[in-house]
Design an enzyme around this catalytic site. Structure first.
Site, PDB file in Angstrom:
ATOM      1  CG  ASP A 275       4.009 -40.352  -3.764  1.00  0.00           C
ATOM      2  OD1 ASP A 275       3.486 -39.239  -3.529  1.00  0.00           O
ATOM      3  OD2 ASP A 275       4.578 -40.844  -3.671  1.00  0.00           O
TER       4      ASP A 275
ATOM      5  CG  ASP B  50       4.263 -34.566  -5.157  1.00  0.00           C
ATOM      6  OD1 ASP B  50       3.929 -33.971  -4.027  1.00  0.00           O
ATOM      7  OD2 ASP B  50       3.926 -36.127  -4.819  1.00  0.00           O
TER       8      ASP B  50
ATOM      9  CD  GLU C  86       4.481 -29.628  -2.937  1.00  0.00           C
ATOM     10  OE1 GLU C  86       3.379 -30.003  -2.280  1.00  0.00           O
ATOM     11  OE2 GLU C  86       5.130 -31.371  -4.027  1.00  0.00           O
TER      12      GLU C  86
END
Length: 384
Positions: free
Chosen positions: A364, A188, A282
């Site tokens: 996170d 992330d 992502e």
């Protein structure tokens, strides 16, 4: 497997060599702009004619008009024609993303390219020669050995007046060089921490630009003052030695920040590729995110685009898998323990408790675990 691999080295031209290189930069810029100008004018004059076709101005035709271009290697000028063709092709393929080809400015960072076989190295690899400079070897610092067959090379000059040569080579590598580690990771990306891994590791954001912000602001204020002084004295900025000296100082600070950032990304991507088999990320729409005026500077400094690009090609070279999940996947909203969707949360909420199973989450780390799970699902779906 044959791959294209670029090797970038610092070169140290003498004063005479610098003059020739700068002349080559200028000639390449000139011929590129001339050919672009011709295409634009030809289109304006003939676009309404039936069966109109694009016409090109060739390198030979331009050289006949401007004899000073004969001082530069013809192949170098030929590459400018190829670059213009590529710029047009990119524009027609995706006008919104690439835009119409622009004229080159003398204030841009200049470069020129040539065929790789035109390069010659000294026996100790401390000097190189290029066409039109066979009797004048240029000093080069080869901090790592060159592998494969040189295909093309590009010599460039940075705003800080440093010269580099980038050599693109065809390199044969063995498929799946690295052994299987039986470990996968979700990543992330963020601003507070550069990357949060699904195993709980948080990699701090080094904030190189912020570290140099005070010094940079000080030198930029001086640059602004030099600019005002030059205007008061009726001087053009390019003719003001004081302004140019200060401009170089500012450029050197930016160059240092860029080197620090690239080194950090190179080391981190190498470590990740060596350690994990599947790396899930992502998908970030960085161009859209840069429109946020409050965060644009931080986003530019963190350099996510370069990180993802380098991670992808290093993984490709070494038989690893990089998978990017859909940008609308709710990685921050799902509980990684039970899968319950607790709904959208504001960015200031960094920790939360799942209303379904009661699991306490770090926002996170939870997101990176969900990214990994979704990434593995996509990999299995594709059967990789």
């Amino acid at each position: 497997m044959i791959i294209n691999k670029a090797y970038k080295y610092r070169i140290y031209p003498t004063k005479e060599q610098t003059i020739f290189l700068n002349k080559t930069f200028g000639s390449c810029r000139f011929i590129y702009n001339k050919m672009l100008e011709y295409r634009i004018n030809d289109y304006k004059e003939n676009k309404d004619k039936e069966n109109y076709k694009f016409k090109k101005l060739t390198v030979t035709e331009v050289k006949k008009q401007f004899s000073f271009l004969t001082e530069v290697n013809t192949d170098v000028l030929g590459y400018e024609s190829k670059f213009l063709d590529k710029a047009y092709a990119n524009f027609f393929r995706n006008p919104q993303q690439n835009g119409f080809p622009k004229f080159k400015s003398k204030y841009d960072a200049p470069s020129f390219s040539d065929k790789g076989r035109a390069l010659n190295f000294s026996s100790d690899n401390k000097f190189i020669t290029i066409p039109k400079m066979r009797k004048s070897p240029i000093k080069i610092i080869m901090h790592r050995p060159l592998e494969g067959r040189p295909v093309t090379f590009t010599i460039s000059r940075t705003p800080s007046q440093e010269y580099y040569i980038s050599i693109q080579c065809e390199v044969e590598i063995i498929d799946y060089v690295l052994p299987t580690m039986n470990q996968n990771i979700g990543i992330d990306l963020g601003l507070t921490d550069f990357a949060i891994l699904s195993d709980g590791t948080k990699i701090p954001n080094p904030r190189f630009l912020l570290e140099s912000a005070k010094k940079l602001a000080k030198e930029q204020r001086k640059l602004s003052k030099k600019s005002e002084d030059a205007k008061k004295n009726g001087k053009k900025l390019e003719d003001s030695k004081n302004y140019q000296k200060q401009k170089l100082k500012v450029a050197k600070i930016h160059a240092k920040v860029s080197r620090q950032r690239q080194y950090f990304i190179d080391v981190l991507t190498k470590q990740l590729v060596e350690k994990y088999d599947v790396l899930a990320l992502e998908t970030l729409k960085i161009r859209e995110m840069m429109q946020n005026k409050e965060l644009s500077r931080s986003i530019a400094d963190v350099s996510w685009y370069d990180f993802v690009a380098k991670l992808k090609y290093k993984a490709d070279w070494n038989g690893r898998i990089v998978v990017q999940i859909d940008q609308f996947f709710p990685s921050s909203q799902l509980c990684s323990h039970c899968g319950h969707n607790d709904g959208k949360k504001s960015l200031d909420i960094r920790e939360w408790i799942c209303s379904s199973c009661g699991t306490h989450h770090d926002r996170d780390i939870n997101a990176s675990i969900n990214i990994l799970n979704e990434g593995l699902r996509l990999v299995n779906e594709k059967g990789e």
